[in-house]
Design an enzyme around this catalytic site. Sequence first.
Site, short mmCIF file in Angstrom:
data_model
loop_
_atom_site.label_atom_id
_atom_site.label_comp_id
_atom_site.label_asym_id
_atom_site.label_seq_id
_atom_site.Cartn_x
_atom_site.Cartn_y
_atom_site.Cartn_z
N LYS A 88 0.85 -1.19 0.00
CA LYS A 88 0.00 0.00 0.00
C LYS A 88 0.88 1.24 0.00
CE LYS A 88 -4.50 -1.00 2.05
NZ LYS A 88 -5.40 -0.73 3.20
N GLU B 296 -19.40 -8.21 9.04
CA GLU B 296 -20.47 -7.62 9.85
C GLU B 296 -21.46 -8.67 10.34
OE1 GLU B 296 -18.73 -4.48 7.24
OE2 GLU B 296 -19.52 -6.50 6.87
N ARG C 264 -25.39 -5.00 6.04
CA ARG C 264 -24.87 -6.31 5.65
C ARG C 264 -25.16 -7.37 6.71
NH1 ARG C 264 -20.24 -5.42 1.78
NH2 ARG C 264 -19.39 -7.38 2.52
#
Length: 638
Positions: A283, A369, A397
């Site tokens: 990243k 979730e 979700r």
Amino acid sequence: MNTHTPLLDRVAGPSDLRQMTDRDLARLADELRAETIDAVSQTGGHLGSGLGVVELSVAIHAVFNTPHDKLIWDVGHQCYPHKILTGRRDRIRTLRQKDGLSGFTKRSESRFDPFGAAHSSTSISAALGFAVARDMGHPVGDSIAVIGDGSISAGMAYEALNNAGAEGRRLFVILNDNEMSIAPPVGAMSRYLSGLYAGQPFAGMQALAEGFEATMPPPMREGARRARQLVTGMSPQGTVFEHLGFDYVGPIDGHDLTQLLPVLRAARARATRPILIHCCTVKGKGYAPAETSADRGHGVTKFDVPTGAQAKKAASAPSYTSVFGKALTAEAARDPDIVAITAAMPSGTGVNIMADRFPSRVFDVGIAEQHGVTFAAGMAAAGLKPFCAIYSTFLQRGYDQVVHDVALQGLPVRFAIDRAGLVGADGPTHAGAFDIAYLGALPGMVVMAAGDEAELVHMVATAAAHDAGPIAFRYPRGAGTGVDLPERGEVLDIGKGRIVQEGEEIALLCFGAHMAECRAAARMLEAEGHSVTLADARFAKPLDSDLILRLARGHAALITVEQGCAGGFGAAVLHLLAGQGVFDRGLAIRTVCLPDRYIQQASPEDMYADAGMSAADIAATAKAALGQRQGRVVPFAV
């Protein structure tokens, strides 16, 4: 080709990449990285993820025939270089701005975005859908899903892998593993393997990789083994992906086009069934301030390119998120049974504040979730006091788990719902528009919303003290209003609101953080000679029926205001008043809420103006209601 002419200036679309040499593609990647950095420095946004896939973006578009071949980016944080390469370079500095490019992939924006993404772990499912359509004769080419190591850990991704493996259709899944930086020895091994991949049948690649590892010196061998095992869970019988029906290739260096290009070309030429290509990336690659930051430049404001220094926001009130985190930590200090659960958003939800003090009582379940909600339900069933801190848009979700595992069983899970209402630059994919309605529909659920940050402190204390069943409280993104915060939260009476100011003609009944706009609307109305009552509902469920009926009985017009969709708080008030026959007795009532459409990205102020929810809109709604009601208030019996 003139080496002094920027190659990026010659790219109108991916087809131009397919005319370039591999050496030119490497140079193009350098230019693309610089362009991405410069663009995000002017707009802010998700920097690190995009920098991590610059070479991968170039390689995929150079090898595959997009947009006939369908490239699907998971989440979408990583799609900025893709947008630059697909005809949107001239608009890239409008990212996340009003009327500008979305920060995520968006079908309506480009034919190169075949599937919209802003929530994670959806790419493999969508790619499989495209593959089935192709095999049924629709004009669709290959499907390529690019999914990060965090996203692939979510349950939905594994469901899709299992289904795709069972289907056995030609499908490409590229695992962007950006948690592991490849050291030079491992990179050399990967380069050697990539050269062999281009000339070997896929059935022999895994054995080839394992055989080469065995010939390496022990330190290098161990590094290569760990690289393979980190995500794949390799066993002597093969990787987990192979058990699911995929061929597995990797790991390869996702920043080395001399590896990426031959591997992708070989895969495209020979694949007959699902293939997972494991690419290791970094990243923020190529931009030191992003590579060295704690979040690898995940989300940045505008910044100075040479130094990486981000623009500082003007001093303001503390954010609702930080107020929640501090209030929760204070409650946790008083009660050892309080625990917190988050789904890969510890700092985004503020539970990192509690984690710093009580690390053993904060649980980050990753992008999961559904699991997080049921995990919290299990904790509640065992006697703990779980605070499940999840953004409104992400809690969607886990809704089945909220219904079945929490509400149906009456378990006292405390839902802290951040990012309620419209959120600005992230746009409709992250707007907390629906939670009032979808939680208010559940029997036994208590639903609160904070009118300001002091009210949020009270609601944290109220939730901590509530053991009778599930309870939720919502609050927006961004800074509070600057009110003084209490030293300790007050436990509110469940289902009881408050009068903020008394008047006689118009009643404004606000649920949640639009209270500041309601105050401004009240001032506008008073400036025109109207007498205004302002009330803070605090609860959408259970409603404060006494307060609502009092407002209806004593005013000519009643206006409800909420930062949510139709069918939420206002609808519940209408239902209550209809049952009391109020409409037969002359009350003018209007509901101010989000319209039945998605509000596109802009500043939150502009988005609420677009929604017809500014202070001026509220005042105009009240005056229009008065204009349709003739005569004095007609009392009615309660």
